[in-house]
Structures are given as C-alpha cells and as structure tokens.
Design an enzyme around this catalytic site. Structure first.
Site, PDB file in Angstrom:
ATOM      1  CB  SER A 125      -0.942  -0.132   1.194  1.00  0.00           C
ATOM      2  OG  SER A 125      -1.923   0.897   1.208  1.00  0.00           O
ATOM      3  CG  HIS A 148      -4.846  -1.336  -2.041  1.00  0.00           C
ATOM      4  ND1 HIS A 148      -5.301  -0.412  -1.826  1.00  0.00           N
ATOM      5  CD2 HIS A 148      -3.673  -1.554  -1.237  1.00  0.00           C
ATOM      6  CE1 HIS A 148      -4.951  -0.094  -0.479  1.00  0.00           C
ATOM      7  NE2 HIS A 148      -3.782  -0.759  -0.388  1.00  0.00           N
TER       8      HIS A 148
END
Lengths: 246, 74
Positions: A125, A148
């Site tokens: 992330s 993501h």
C-alpha cells in the site's frame, strides 16, 4: 584491618550473585546472555518502517506503528549530522495513512545523502512510495508489495470528501511512484485496478522478482547487496562523480 | 461477529483513553525510546526508536530493559 577484610570478603561474596542477576535479566529480556559491544558511532544509519503507518488518528498501543512525528525529526537529524553519510531504509509495513506515508516518502526523496531501501516481508500500500523514494531500492526474493487504489472511510480531514478529492489524492500517489521508479503510469494503474488477484478487492500483490520486472524496484537482494550499494553511493558522492541517477 | 461496514475497526470500537497514556516517548542518553511506566518508578523500554544501528547492540537500550524515570529527558 580485620574489619576491612571482613567488608572485602562480604563484597566479594556479593559479586557473583549480582553477576548472575544481571545474566538472568539479560536472558529474560533478550534470550541471550551477552550482546556484542561496539563503539557507538557509524556513518550509516538505518530507519525501520514497520507495522502500520500512523496518520492523524493515534492507533491503540497494541498496534505496531510507525509514527511520522518520530520518523520526520530523525530524517532531519540525519540530514543535519555531518557524521552520517548514508541511510538504509528497512520496510516491513502493511501501509496506513496516505498523507503520513507520502510525507515520509517525500522527506526521504529530498534527503541530500545517499539512501537505499530494502523491502523485507512486505511493503504494501503506502509502503510502495516509501520504497521507491530512495536512490536505490531492493526487495528480498520472498517479499511482497500490494498495489491497490486508495481506500478510505470517505472521511478526510474530519469531513466527508467528494470522489474527486479522493481521486486527486490517488493521483498524488501514482505520480510520486512513477516519478521515482522506472514503472510506467499505465503499468502501475493496470496493477492497481486489476481484478481477481485480491479477495473481494481490486489490486495486485507483487512478489519480489516481479516488482523488479515491472520496474517498480531496482533489484532483488538482501542486506549485503543493500549495504554494498549504499557504500558505493557514498563513495560516488564523495568523489563527486556526477549526480546519482535514479 | 461480522460487521459489514467500511468504517475501520478503531472508529467503530474506540480504544479506552487510558490505554494511550500507558506508553510515551522519552529520551534517555539522547536516544528516543517508546517506554511504559512501571510501578517501581522506572521506565521499561518498549521500542528503541534510534536510527543508529549500534544503539541496538547495547543491552541497556534493548526492549525490556529498565531505567529510572528520573534519568529520562523529554
């Protein structure tokens, strides 16, 4: 005289006991009886980014977290201290606050001293921009990075934000990563929005060698390669051979 | 129990305020530490926040080691 001897004997008698006590204390704390001793001066410092990256909301103490109010002054101190010549950034993070993560990444990217990052375990992330922010990045063979889209509760700076605001925030992350690594924007977005890789979510979990193949990370390697690279960058900076190429 | 919400767990179940007060950041010998106060008026090291790798080799700076609260500077 007699008395003195008595005290001495007493002192001698006590000594072994305190020694054992120290040893047991060391065992309970570290699981070992002695730790190698060295002089406390080094030209390479290491910064560990572990657990969650904490943002505006303080995480409960049972969470392992990297707090930016701890990390940022340390980066400033590293920049200031003439004895420190290089920085090794060790990442094993699940991600966390976007703004705090970007703040750390920007601080590392703007550091004048050579920096090398190494992703161990996970750099997920918001750990991705931190990993690519250094002059050279490494990833271990088994380490992974999850790419993501940003996910939030919709609450930014305390009030609900519009989709456009979140989209802009995501754009900042994409721009930072593409600027500081060799990955193209198309490829990064493709990984970010691909389906079927994560459970009930979009994104991709990129494993070590794949991260290098996509151009996200520079090399697969461990601590020895990272240290060798850092020493090389320090030497290069010292001899003033051109600028460090990202 | 499964909560079907996009709100993070810490917003749904906020932690007790007292839990935050257990740990704090202090400096000892000029090194930042995350510590927890003990009943004996000492601080127990939870995390060494130094960037100097050699500070991690000293037993007295290791997690679990204690030092008197008076020795800490903030």
């Amino acid at each position: 005289m007699e008395k003195e001897r008595y005290f001495q004997a007493e002192a001698e008698g006590e000594q072994p006991e305190t020694k054992t006590e120290e040893a047991t204390a060391a065992i309970t704390q570290l699981g070992q009886t002695n730790v190698p001793q060295m002089e406390l001066d080094t030209n390479i410092h290491c910064l560990t980014i572990v657990g969650q990256i904490e943002g505006h909301i303080q995480l409960p103490p049972q969470n392992k977290a990297t707090k930016y109010e701890h990390v940022i002054p340390q980066i400033v101190a590293i920049e200031q201290n003439p004895k420190i010549e290089g920085l090794l950034v060790i990442l094993n993070t699940v991600g966390g606050d976007v703004e705090a993560g970007l703040a750390i990444a920007e601080m590392l990217a703007s550091l004048s001293k050579p920096t090398v990052s190494i992703v161990l375990g996970g750099g997920h992330s918001i750990g991705v921009p931190i990993a690519v922010s250094c002059d050279h990045s490494f990833i271990t063979e088994t380490a992974t990075m999850t790419i993501h889209p940003i996910r939030l509760t919709g609450l930014v700076i305390g009030v609900p934000q519009t989709f456009e605001y979140l989209d802009k925030m995501q754009e900042r992350v994409v721009r930072f990563v593409t600027k500081h690594s060799k990955i193209s924007e198309e490829k990064f977005k493709e990984l970010m929005f691909s389906k079927g890789n994560l459970t009930r979510d979009i994104g991709t979990n990129v494993v070590g060698p794949d991260a290098v193949r996509y151009g996200l990370i520079d090399e697969v390697g461990g601590v020895s390669q990272a240290m060798a690279k850092l020493r090389e960058l320090i030497e290069m900076k010292k001899s003033g051979e051109g600028k460090i190429v990202q | 129990m499964i909560l079907y919400t996009m709100m993070p767990e810490y917003l749904v179940f906020p932690t007790d305020r007292a839990a935050y007060e257990k740990q704090k950041l202090v400096y000892y010998d000029g090194i930042p530490f995350l510590v927890q106060a003990t009943e004996t008026g000492e601080y127990e090291i939870v995390q060494n926040l130094s960037t100097n790798p050699y500070h991690f080799l000293e037993a007295k700076y290791a997690p679990g080691a204690r030092f008197p609260a008076s020795a800490a500077t903030s």
